[in-house]
Write a protein that holds these residues in place. Structure first.
Motif, mmCIF file in Angstrom:
data_model
loop_
_atom_site.group_PDB
_atom_site.id
_atom_site.type_symbol
_atom_site.label_atom_id
_atom_site.label_comp_id
_atom_site.label_asym_id
_atom_site.label_seq_id
_atom_site.Cartn_x
_atom_site.Cartn_y
_atom_site.Cartn_z
ATOM 1 N N GLY A 1 58.154 78.209 54.111
ATOM 2 C CA GLY A 1 59.589 78.456 54.019
ATOM 3 C C GLY A 1 60.294 77.191 53.589
ATOM 4 N N ARG A 2 61.390 77.366 52.877
ATOM 5 C CA ARG A 2 62.184 76.223 52.439
ATOM 6 C C ARG A 2 63.633 76.489 52.775
ATOM 7 N NH1 ARG A 2 58.072 76.961 49.037
ATOM 8 N NH2 ARG A 2 56.919 75.171 48.262
ATOM 9 N N GLY A 3 64.340 75.437 53.147
ATOM 10 C CA GLY A 3 65.749 75.592 53.475
ATOM 11 C C GLY A 3 66.543 74.357 53.093
ATOM 12 N N LEU A 4 67.763 74.566 52.614
ATOM 13 C CA LEU A 4 68.644 73.465 52.237
ATOM 14 C C LEU A 4 69.441 72.984 53.441
ATOM 15 C CD1 LEU A 4 70.043 74.838 48.861
ATOM 16 C CD2 LEU A 4 68.253 73.122 49.197
ATOM 17 N N TRP A 5 69.703 71.689 53.500
ATOM 18 C CA TRP A 5 70.537 71.128 54.546
ATOM 19 C C TRP A 5 71.564 70.192 53.923
ATOM 20 C CZ3 TRP A 5 70.205 65.868 54.556
ATOM 21 C CH2 TRP A 5 69.019 65.291 54.128
ATOM 22 N N ALA A 6 72.634 69.931 54.656
ATOM 23 C CA ALA A 6 73.688 69.006 54.221
ATOM 24 C C ALA A 6 74.174 68.233 55.434
ATOM 25 C CB ALA A 6 74.847 69.785 53.589
ATOM 26 N N GLN A 7 74.447 66.951 55.249
ATOM 27 C CA GLN A 7 74.892 66.093 56.342
ATOM 28 C C GLN A 7 75.987 65.138 55.866
ATOM 29 O OE1 GLN A 7 71.221 64.018 57.274
ATOM 30 N NE2 GLN A 7 70.882 65.330 59.040
ATOM 31 N N VAL A 8 76.840 64.759 56.810
ATOM 32 C CA VAL A 8 77.748 63.626 56.649
ATOM 33 C C VAL A 8 77.088 62.491 57.405
ATOM 34 C CG1 VAL A 8 80.027 62.716 57.207
ATOM 35 C CG2 VAL A 8 79.778 65.086 56.485
ATOM 36 N N VAL A 9 77.018 61.304 56.789
ATOM 37 C CA VAL A 9 76.305 60.184 57.403
ATOM 38 C C VAL A 9 77.196 58.951 57.480
ATOM 39 C CG1 VAL A 9 74.022 60.967 56.700
ATOM 40 C CG2 VAL A 9 75.302 59.475 55.200
ATOM 41 N N ALA A 10 76.932 58.125 58.487
ATOM 42 C CA ALA A 10 77.582 56.819 58.633
ATOM 43 C C ALA A 10 76.509 55.850 59.108
ATOM 44 C CB ALA A 10 78.726 56.894 59.642
ATOM 45 N N ASP A 11 76.507 54.651 58.531
ATOM 46 C CA ASP A 11 75.532 53.667 58.974
ATOM 47 C C ASP A 11 76.106 52.268 58.898
ATOM 48 O OD1 ASP A 11 74.514 52.248 56.377
ATOM 49 O OD2 ASP A 11 74.361 54.372 55.887
ATOM 50 N N VAL A 12 75.470 51.381 59.629
ATOM 51 C CA VAL A 12 75.814 49.973 59.609
ATOM 52 C C VAL A 12 74.511 49.183 59.645
ATOM 53 C CG1 VAL A 12 76.074 49.747 62.116
ATOM 54 C CG2 VAL A 12 77.294 48.177 60.592
ATOM 55 N N ALA A 13 74.490 48.056 58.933
ATOM 56 C CA ALA A 13 73.276 47.241 58.871
ATOM 57 C C ALA A 13 73.653 45.764 58.940
ATOM 58 C CB ALA A 13 72.501 47.522 57.586
ATOM 59 N N LEU A 14 72.664 44.963 59.275
ATOM 60 C CA LEU A 14 72.788 43.513 59.218
ATOM 61 C C LEU A 14 71.777 43.022 58.201
ATOM 62 C CD1 LEU A 14 73.793 40.746 60.245
ATOM 63 C CD2 LEU A 14 71.982 40.854 61.968
ATOM 64 N N GLY A 15 72.233 42.295 57.205
ATOM 65 C CA GLY A 15 71.351 41.747 56.181
ATOM 66 C C GLY A 15 71.274 40.235 56.300
ATOM 67 N N VAL A 16 70.083 39.695 56.079
ATOM 68 C CA VAL A 16 69.851 38.258 56.098
ATOM 69 C C VAL A 16 69.217 37.875 54.771
ATOM 70 C CG1 VAL A 16 68.647 36.350 57.235
ATOM 71 C CG2 VAL A 16 69.467 38.294 58.592
#
Length: 162
Positions: free
Chosen positions: A88-103
């Motif tokens: 079976g296959r199904g489509l999904w949709a999301q709203v995303v928020a992220d935060v990162a620390l880069g060095v």
């Protein structure tokens, strides 16, 4: 609650204090067993694509992107332990928020660590006739990630604000 591993890639354009990104993600297959029916379960995997806009605080060696965006994807599921089989296959949709620390470890290379939260707008479910739902994508998800950022700009420009 299901933990899963995966891999992702993003490409972006950065101008002072803002970054636009296109992202792709693959979630590795995982097996979910039906607790009330030993030997019955489902294997699921999936992929997604999305776009995000990010505000970026940029220091000399450290930078912090905070992003908001949307993702669309497809989940594939295969039931096992039953006479009825199929994928079976199904489509999904999301709203995303992220935060990162880069060095920054060099002018063109940075290590990143961060966390993402996602809220589902569309959630596929998978079932086999005569059984309850075997799997439904979550209403919300949290993800931790580690990454490597490679800058494709002139190394003479300071920081990610190139």
């Amino acid at each position: 609650r299901v933990a899963a591993g995966g891999v992702g890639v993003a490409a972006g354009i950065t101008i002072p204090w803002f970054r636009a990104e296109a992202r792709g993600t693959y979630v590795a297959p995982r097996q979910l067993d039906d607790a009330s029916n030993p030997g019955v379960g489902i294997r699921v995997d999936g992929w997604g694509v999305g776009a995000s806009g990010c505000g970026v605080w940029d220091g000399v060696r450290l930078f912090v992107p905070a992003c908001v965006g949307a993702q669309l994807g497809r989940t594939r599921a295969h039931a096992f332990g039953l006479e009825q089989t199929g994928v079976g296959r199904g489509l999904w949709a999301q709203v995303v928020a992220d935060v990162a620390l880069g060095v920054r470890v060099s002018p063109r290379l940075a290590l990143m660590a961060g966390a993402e939260a996602a809220v589902s707008l569309r959630r596929p479910e998978f079932y086999v006739r005569g059984f309850p739902t075997l799997f439904r994508t979550g209403a919300a998800a949290g993800r931790a990630f580690l990454g490597l950022e490679v800058l494709l700009r002139s190394p003479g420009v300071r920081g990610s604000r190139g």
